[in-house]
Write an enzyme that holds these catalytic residues in place. Structure first.
Site, PDB file in Angstrom:
ATOM      1  N   LYS A  66       1.523 -34.672   4.296  1.00  0.00           N
ATOM      2  CA  LYS A  66       0.365 -35.549   4.512  1.00  0.00           C
ATOM      3  C   LYS A  66       0.121 -35.767   6.005  1.00  0.00           C
ATOM      4  CE  LYS A  66       0.880 -37.944   0.100  1.00  0.00           C
ATOM      5  NZ  LYS A  66       1.272 -39.215  -0.582  1.00  0.00           N
ATOM      6  N   ALA A  69       2.815 -40.925   4.539  1.00  0.00           N
ATOM      7  CA  ALA A  69       3.838 -41.617   3.756  1.00  0.00           C
ATOM      8  C   ALA A  69       3.734 -41.220   2.295  1.00  0.00           C
ATOM      9  CB  ALA A  69       3.684 -43.132   3.899  1.00  0.00           C
ATOM     10  N   ASP A  70       4.848 -41.355   1.597  1.00  0.00           N
ATOM     11  CA  ASP A  70       4.854 -41.104   0.157  1.00  0.00           C
ATOM     12  C   ASP A  70       5.918 -41.990  -0.474  1.00  0.00           C
ATOM     13  OD1 ASP A  70       3.573 -39.463  -1.938  1.00  0.00           O
ATOM     14  OD2 ASP A  70       5.633 -38.878  -2.355  1.00  0.00           O
ATOM     15  N   THR A  71       5.649 -42.429  -1.689  1.00  0.00           N
ATOM     16  CA  THR A  71       6.555 -43.317  -2.402  1.00  0.00           C
ATOM     17  C   THR A  71       6.660 -42.868  -3.854  1.00  0.00           C
ATOM     18  OG1 THR A  71       5.915 -45.165  -0.996  1.00  0.00           O
ATOM     19  CG2 THR A  71       6.960 -45.732  -3.078  1.00  0.00           C
TER      20      THR A  71
END
Length: 193
Positions: free
Chosen positions: A55, A72-74
């Site tokens: 990203k 960001a990634d979650t």
């Protein structure tokens, strides 16, 4: 803090934007579209790190501004199974039943791209414990839009938060952007001091 600093947030998440405002940052938002498929045999921590990196790099490529780009990634991890964003209200309800009355992990990775080279990336892991959620609550909650765009079908800062009995780790990480790790990357880049 340098008030003239600016970054690009490669995410359309209003929660991530709120958290950057909390840090006092000046930023613009750029939504990226990448393939979020998991590679075979990829571990959940490797997957969430790779998503944050991709990203950030895609944002860097699209932005063309020369400004640092934050990606960001979650994900929610239950017994080595990734619970992503539910595709439907019934899938959201199923996820909530799975996490009810138990513990799971929330993995939240953040990456900062300052060039086309691989960016720095940090990972936060938080353990979340839910009390038992009554079926009536699950059905009512899933009739709203809140669980539909959230990993694991819940928002810690939303209605489901009333059933969270304990968190061991980062509240902001569960929201989708771990502030400590984000601040560390921004300090390294000279954006925060």
């Amino acid at each position: 803090m340098n008030q003239n600093s600016e970054i690009v947030l490669a995410s359309g998440s209003p929660r991530r934007a709120e958290l950057l405002v909390q840090l006092g940052l000046i930023f613009s938002v750029l939504v990226t579209h990448i393939d979020e498929s998991r590679i075979e045999a990829e571990t959940p921590p490797d997957y969430v790190r790779r998503m944050a990196v991709e990203k950030a790099l895609e944002g860097w490529k699209i932005s063309g501004s020369g400004l640092p780009v934050l990606g960001a990634d979650t994900v929610v991890l239950l017994d080595d199974r990734i619970l992503g964003k539910p595709a439907s209200r019934s899938e959201a309800a199923s996820m909530l039943r799975m996490i009810s009355n138990g513990e799971h992990l929330v993995l939240s990775a953040v990456a900062l791209a300052q060039s086309s080279n691989r960016p720095e990336v940090l990972l936060n892991t938080t353990r979340v414990t839910f009390a038992e959620m009554p079926e009536e609550f699950i059905n009512l909650y899933c009739s709203s839009d809140e669980p539909l765009d959230k990993a694991g079908a819940y928002a810690i800062q939303g209605q489901a938060g009333r059933y969270i009995s304990r968190i061991d780790g980062s509240y902001s990480g569960v929201m989708g952007l771990p502030l400590h790790e984000t601040s560390c990357l921004l300090e390294l880049a000279g954006v925060l001091s």
